[in-house]
Design a protein around this motif. Sequence first.
Motif, PDB file in Angstrom:
ATOM      1  N   PHE A 115     -79.186   5.449 -64.028  1.00  0.00           N
ATOM      2  CA  PHE A 115     -78.790   6.467 -63.346  1.00  0.00           C
ATOM      3  C   PHE A 115     -78.557   6.397 -61.812  1.00  0.00           C
ATOM      4  O   PHE A 115     -77.355   6.793 -61.151  1.00  0.00           O
ATOM      5  N   TYR A 116     -79.290   5.427 -61.196  1.00  0.00           N
ATOM      6  CA  TYR A 116     -79.368   5.078 -59.777  1.00  0.00           C
ATOM      7  C   TYR A 116     -78.188   4.278 -59.381  1.00  0.00           C
ATOM      8  O   TYR A 116     -77.888   4.118 -58.021  1.00  0.00           O
ATOM      9  N   GLY A 117     -77.748   3.577 -60.398  1.00  0.00           N
ATOM     10  CA  GLY A 117     -76.670   2.472 -60.078  1.00  0.00           C
ATOM     11  C   GLY A 117     -77.619   1.156 -59.176  1.00  0.00           C
ATOM     12  O   GLY A 117     -78.691   1.242 -58.893  1.00  0.00           O
ATOM     13  N   GLN A 119     -78.627  -0.696 -56.244  1.00  0.00           N
ATOM     14  CA  GLN A 119     -79.635  -0.335 -55.159  1.00  0.00           C
ATOM     15  C   GLN A 119     -79.819  -1.366 -53.912  1.00  0.00           C
ATOM     16  O   GLN A 119     -80.687  -1.059 -53.317  1.00  0.00           O
ATOM     17  N   GLY A 120     -79.578  -2.514 -54.311  1.00  0.00           N
ATOM     18  CA  GLY A 120     -80.146  -3.781 -53.401  1.00  0.00           C
ATOM     19  C   GLY A 120     -81.492  -3.616 -53.448  1.00  0.00           C
ATOM     20  O   GLY A 120     -82.324  -3.684 -54.152  1.00  0.00           O
ATOM     21  N   MET A 121     -82.145  -3.971 -52.145  1.00  0.00           N
ATOM     22  CA  MET A 121     -83.473  -4.038 -51.979  1.00  0.00           C
ATOM     23  C   MET A 121     -84.307  -2.541 -51.633  1.00  0.00           C
ATOM     24  O   MET A 121     -85.485  -2.905 -51.457  1.00  0.00           O
ATOM     25  N   THR A 122     -83.605  -1.664 -51.490  1.00  0.00           N
ATOM     26  CA  THR A 122     -84.256  -0.433 -51.330  1.00  0.00           C
ATOM     27  C   THR A 122     -85.119   0.101 -52.396  1.00  0.00           C
ATOM     28  O   THR A 122     -84.861  -0.020 -53.540  1.00  0.00           O
ATOM     29  N   GLN A 123     -86.354   0.552 -52.187  1.00  0.00           N
ATOM     30  CA  GLN A 123     -87.068   1.185 -53.040  1.00  0.00           C
ATOM     31  C   GLN A 123     -86.602   2.461 -53.444  1.00  0.00           C
ATOM     32  O   GLN A 123     -86.207   3.332 -52.628  1.00  0.00           O
ATOM     33  N   VAL A 124     -86.570   2.700 -54.897  1.00  0.00           N
ATOM     34  CA  VAL A 124     -85.859   3.916 -55.501  1.00  0.00           C
ATOM     35  C   VAL A 124     -86.752   4.906 -55.808  1.00  0.00           C
ATOM     36  O   VAL A 124     -87.719   4.626 -56.789  1.00  0.00           O
ATOM     37  N   THR A 125     -86.861   6.049 -55.621  1.00  0.00           N
ATOM     38  CA  THR A 125     -87.653   7.322 -56.226  1.00  0.00           C
ATOM     39  C   THR A 125     -86.668   8.346 -57.183  1.00  0.00           C
ATOM     40  O   THR A 125     -85.411   7.933 -56.936  1.00  0.00           O
ATOM     41  N   GLU A 126     -87.400   9.189 -57.499  1.00  0.00           N
ATOM     42  CA  GLU A 126     -86.394   9.934 -58.581  1.00  0.00           C
ATOM     43  C   GLU A 126     -85.507  10.820 -57.339  1.00  0.00           C
ATOM     44  O   GLU A 126     -84.456  11.551 -57.947  1.00  0.00           O
ATOM     45  N   ASP A 127     -86.023  10.884 -56.227  1.00  0.00           N
ATOM     46  CA  ASP A 127     -85.114  11.582 -55.058  1.00  0.00           C
ATOM     47  C   ASP A 127     -83.948  10.726 -54.575  1.00  0.00           C
ATOM     48  O   ASP A 127     -83.274  11.203 -53.500  1.00  0.00           O
ATOM     49  N   SER A 128     -83.709   9.370 -54.815  1.00  0.00           N
ATOM     50  CA  SER A 128     -82.868   8.605 -54.008  1.00  0.00           C
ATOM     51  C   SER A 128     -81.499   9.025 -54.430  1.00  0.00           C
ATOM     52  O   SER A 128     -81.076   9.651 -55.546  1.00  0.00           O
ATOM     53  N   PRO A 129     -80.749   8.625 -53.298  1.00  0.00           N
ATOM     54  CA  PRO A 129     -79.140   8.687 -53.704  1.00  0.00           C
ATOM     55  C   PRO A 129     -78.767   7.947 -54.615  1.00  0.00           C
ATOM     56  O   PRO A 129     -79.458   6.887 -54.856  1.00  0.00           O
ATOM     57  N   VAL A 130     -77.602   8.039 -55.259  1.00  0.00           N
ATOM     58  CA  VAL A 130     -77.290   6.980 -56.474  1.00  0.00           C
ATOM     59  C   VAL A 130     -75.875   6.250 -56.001  1.00  0.00           C
ATOM     60  O   VAL A 130     -75.287   6.493 -55.005  1.00  0.00           O
ATOM     61  N   HIS A 131     -75.699   5.172 -56.689  1.00  0.00           N
ATOM     62  CA  HIS A 131     -74.599   4.418 -56.597  1.00  0.00           C
ATOM     63  C   HIS A 131     -73.713   4.655 -57.797  1.00  0.00           C
ATOM     64  O   HIS A 131     -74.025   4.672 -58.851  1.00  0.00           O
ATOM     65  N   GLU A 132     -72.273   5.401 -57.538  1.00  0.00           N
ATOM     66  CA  GLU A 132     -71.546   5.746 -58.638  1.00  0.00           C
ATOM     67  C   GLU A 132     -70.966   4.381 -59.262  1.00  0.00           C
ATOM     68  O   GLU A 132     -70.285   3.566 -58.628  1.00  0.00           O
ATOM     69  N   GLU A 133     -71.426   4.154 -60.727  1.00  0.00           N
ATOM     70  CA  GLU A 133     -70.705   3.300 -61.446  1.00  0.00           C
ATOM     71  C   GLU A 133     -70.943   3.870 -62.828  1.00  0.00           C
ATOM     72  O   GLU A 133     -71.494   4.795 -63.035  1.00  0.00           O
ATOM     73  N   SER A 135     -72.986   2.951 -65.386  1.00  0.00           N
ATOM     74  CA  SER A 135     -74.505   3.372 -65.811  1.00  0.00           C
ATOM     75  C   SER A 135     -74.819   4.601 -65.218  1.00  0.00           C
ATOM     76  O   SER A 135     -75.451   5.369 -66.082  1.00  0.00           O
ATOM     77  N   HIS A 136     -74.501   5.315 -64.066  1.00  0.00           N
ATOM     78  CA  HIS A 136     -74.659   6.394 -63.436  1.00  0.00           C
ATOM     79  C   HIS A 136     -74.039   7.422 -64.123  1.00  0.00           C
ATOM     80  O   HIS A 136     -74.739   8.448 -64.652  1.00  0.00           O
ATOM     81  N   HIS A 137     -72.691   7.009 -64.445  1.00  0.00           N
ATOM     82  CA  HIS A 137     -72.001   7.973 -65.247  1.00  0.00           C
ATOM     83  C   HIS A 137     -72.523   8.283 -66.720  1.00  0.00           C
ATOM     84  O   HIS A 137     -72.708   9.571 -66.965  1.00  0.00           O
ATOM     85  N   VAL A 138     -72.939   7.421 -67.249  1.00  0.00           N
ATOM     86  CA  VAL A 138     -73.539   7.748 -68.643  1.00  0.00           C
ATOM     87  C   VAL A 138     -74.624   8.604 -68.579  1.00  0.00           C
ATOM     88  O   VAL A 138     -75.154   9.682 -69.275  1.00  0.00           O
ATOM     89  N   ASP A 262     -73.738  -7.044 -65.047  1.00  0.00           N
ATOM     90  CA  ASP A 262     -74.154  -6.067 -63.533  1.00  0.00           C
ATOM     91  C   ASP A 262     -75.677  -5.750 -63.947  1.00  0.00           C
ATOM     92  O   ASP A 262     -76.837  -5.582 -62.932  1.00  0.00           O
ATOM     93  N   LEU A 263     -76.158  -5.382 -65.026  1.00  0.00           N
ATOM     94  CA  LEU A 263     -77.340  -4.992 -65.631  1.00  0.00           C
ATOM     95  C   LEU A 263     -78.532  -6.064 -65.086  1.00  0.00           C
ATOM     96  O   LEU A 263     -79.659  -5.671 -64.851  1.00  0.00           O
ATOM     97  N   LEU A 264     -78.079  -7.283 -65.086  1.00  0.00           N
ATOM     98  CA  LEU A 264     -78.973  -8.401 -64.812  1.00  0.00           C
ATOM     99  C   LEU A 264     -78.964  -9.002 -63.525  1.00  0.00           C
ATOM    100  O   LEU A 264     -79.789  -9.288 -62.900  1.00  0.00           O
ATOM    101  N   THR A 265     -77.740  -8.855 -63.057  1.00  0.00           N
ATOM    102  CA  THR A 265     -77.519  -9.362 -61.507  1.00  0.00           C
ATOM    103  C   THR A 265     -77.603  -8.341 -60.633  1.00  0.00           C
ATOM    104  O   THR A 265     -77.809  -8.792 -59.325  1.00  0.00           O
ATOM    105  N   GLN A 266     -77.618  -7.059 -60.773  1.00  0.00           N
ATOM    106  CA  GLN A 266     -77.624  -6.177 -59.879  1.00  0.00           C
ATOM    107  C   GLN A 266     -79.071  -5.341 -60.196  1.00  0.00           C
ATOM    108  O   GLN A 266     -78.957  -4.431 -60.722  1.00  0.00           O
ATOM    109  N   GLY A 267     -80.096  -5.412 -59.542  1.00  0.00           N
ATOM    110  CA  GLY A 267     -81.382  -4.718 -60.169  1.00  0.00           C
ATOM    111  C   GLY A 267     -81.528  -3.547 -59.159  1.00  0.00           C
ATOM    112  O   GLY A 267     -80.782  -3.562 -58.193  1.00  0.00           O
ATOM    113  N   GLN A 268     -82.830  -3.205 -59.491  1.00  0.00           N
ATOM    114  CA  GLN A 268     -83.363  -1.761 -58.804  1.00  0.00           C
ATOM    115  C   GLN A 268     -84.646  -2.213 -58.645  1.00  0.00           C
ATOM    116  O   GLN A 268     -85.476  -2.537 -59.491  1.00  0.00           O
TER     117      GLN A 268
END
Length: 297
Positions: A115-117, A119-133, A135-138, A262-268
Amino acid sequence: MKILITGATGFVGKELVSALIGHQLVILTRDARRAATTLGTQHEYVESLIELNDLNHIDAVINLAGEPIVGKRWSDKQKQVICDSRWNITSALTQLVNQSSQPPHTFISASAIGFYGRQGMTQVTEDSPVHEEFSHHVCKEWERLALEAQSEQTRVCITRIGLVLGADGGALEKMLLPFKLGLGGPIGDGKQGFSWIHIDDLIGLLKFLLENSQTQGVFNAVSPNPISQKDFATALGKALHRPALIPTPALALRLAMGEMSDLLTQGQYVVPNHALASGYHFEYSDINQALNQILNH
């Protein structure tokens, strides 16, 4: 409780069915005979939601159904299969809830940290902004359809699930062979986040949400301690008593898997703030502890 479950024959679903002993289960499956062989003949089986006019006789719904997102290359056709397998059944369940005079009191529907797309090295919570791609669309539409079932009579819980680690299937099973051969290692530079959850904690969290009527909304279903992909590779090698030094180049994955890589090379780095705030206690929060339990139990 009388609980309707979708996706019960999958990796997570089979564990959930085993954990819900004592409840009356209604299992939606395309092949009731095969499912009964796997899950047991004591359950009620339904092969299509068309057989149901409402859910008045159901106390809770747990919706885990969906085409595996990893497995086939993401052609336009496969992307549509991934979407339809999640959206159509969730929409049908919501429609049944909404046309019930006595609807289920609880609707738990799966989603994913995709859902979050990225996110690089940023810690992600339920309230974090998303990256449109993709996986987020699904996930965005998947969740929207589930949340339409929410009312004063029905609470909806969405579980954004991370990488589920367990002994009898899932992603870990696919990773083991190269590591057992001493050929495992990090993917790309290994810095990308790896947000994981032990199968026992995912089942524990689902049961917690089922049994605690004050919970509703979105819950990240991940360990409180996300790690880097490199640290995961090191921990897996350690648990198997094998070296884990051979990296998999990101370009090679891109050539082999296309956009799905991207699921493997772009983590969260995702954390479960809402689950912790609600009082859920994670049994496995350390990756070494989790892998040792799974692989050396």
